[in-house]
Design an enzyme around this catalytic site. Sequence first.
Site, PDB file in Angstrom:
ATOM      1  N   VAL A 270       0.786  -1.109   0.063  1.00  0.00           N
ATOM      2  CA  VAL A 270       0.009  -0.062   0.014  1.00  0.00           C
ATOM      3  C   VAL A 270       0.977   1.242   0.000  1.00  0.00           C
ATOM      4  CG1 VAL A 270      -2.041   1.189   0.830  1.00  0.00           C
ATOM      5  CG2 VAL A 270      -1.534  -1.375   1.468  1.00  0.00           C
ATOM      6  N   HIS A 271       1.704   1.431  -0.962  1.00  0.00           N
ATOM      7  CA  HIS A 271       2.737   2.437  -1.123  1.00  0.00           C
ATOM      8  C   HIS A 271       2.658   3.715  -0.632  1.00  0.00           C
ATOM      9  CE1 HIS A 271       4.353  -0.626  -4.183  1.00  0.00           C
ATOM     10  NE2 HIS A 271       3.333  -0.248  -5.052  1.00  0.00           N
ATOM     11  N   ASP A 272       1.761   4.347  -1.189  1.00  0.00           N
ATOM     12  CA  ASP A 272       1.574   5.776  -0.456  1.00  0.00           C
ATOM     13  C   ASP A 272       1.146   6.050   0.835  1.00  0.00           C
ATOM     14  OD1 ASP A 272       2.341   6.666  -3.275  1.00  0.00           O
ATOM     15  OD2 ASP A 272       0.168   6.581  -3.791  1.00  0.00           O
TER      16      ASP A 272
END
Length: 342
Positions: A270-272
């Site tokens: 869930v990069h951001d």
Amino acid sequence: MSRFTLYLQQLLRSLMLLSVLSATAAQAIERRDLIIDTDPGADDVVALLLALASPEELNVLAITTVAGNVRLDKTSRNARLAREWAGREEVPVYAGAPKPLVRTPIYAENIHGQEGLPGIAVHEPVVGLASGNAVDYLIQTLTKAPPHSITLALLGPETNLALALVQAPEITQGIKEVVVMGGAHFNGGNITPVAEFNMFADPHAAQVVLASGVKLTYVPLDVTHKILTSELRIKQIEALNNQAGKLVGDILNEYVKADMVQYGLPGGPVHDASVIAYLLKPELFSGRQVNLTIDTREGVTFGQTVADWYDTLKHDKNVFWVENGDAQGFFDLLTSRLSRLK
């Protein structure tokens, strides 16, 4: 020594201890003035919900949007949807750059879907965009800000800040820190063998920001590919039984599929949202200062971030590069903050 003197000494010690505890508590909940620059995108929306559900620590001044995961009109709509879902319509959303500085635009619809939000239906939000342009907003706000007072979270291509820096380089005086979701070193890329999407989408903009001399933290694939969903972690979010939990559960269940297949991972990143978690709880993460350069030459290394992890070149260390993170701590934080929303 009289009983009265002993009493005074105990009282003074108690007051001193109370003063120390109060100062520590005040420091622990220091509130950051924050501008979130973003290209929603599934993980961007999760990041926005996490930030907007954390008003004690993050004073979100505005959301600025950029083309990236999908076109600008869709990223701007999705940012306003996230704001609406968080019940924070007072936070202005400014639309920014519709294309990169130099290169031909690219999008990530193969990952985020045609509308940028996989797994859920989208609609036109009730509250519209703020009047004016994101780049102008950045210039005006950072020029007037107290010295080194505003943090910027860059969750997409860095085009808006780069344009602002080119037009008004003096805005660096208002910047406390820039925290970037982007780059890859040990992990390898997710759009080419060596490049991460945000860097590949506008490496020239990233180069401008890097050359500005501002304090920079990078949250790259090296760490985001270690903070993975699991069936249990998503079920805990869904079990909140509120709108935010259902939305994030539906988004993640769809969004993580491609990465799980592509990389053979047991869950998806869930990069951001990792950027926002870093701002809220930096103790969940670790890394080191490195020298970072970005390749803007045409060819197979276009968009690559070259992190001098072992200080081989002995150049100035211009970036704090995050390498590790506490995955369960991240999902505990996300679940806890989503529980605050409707």
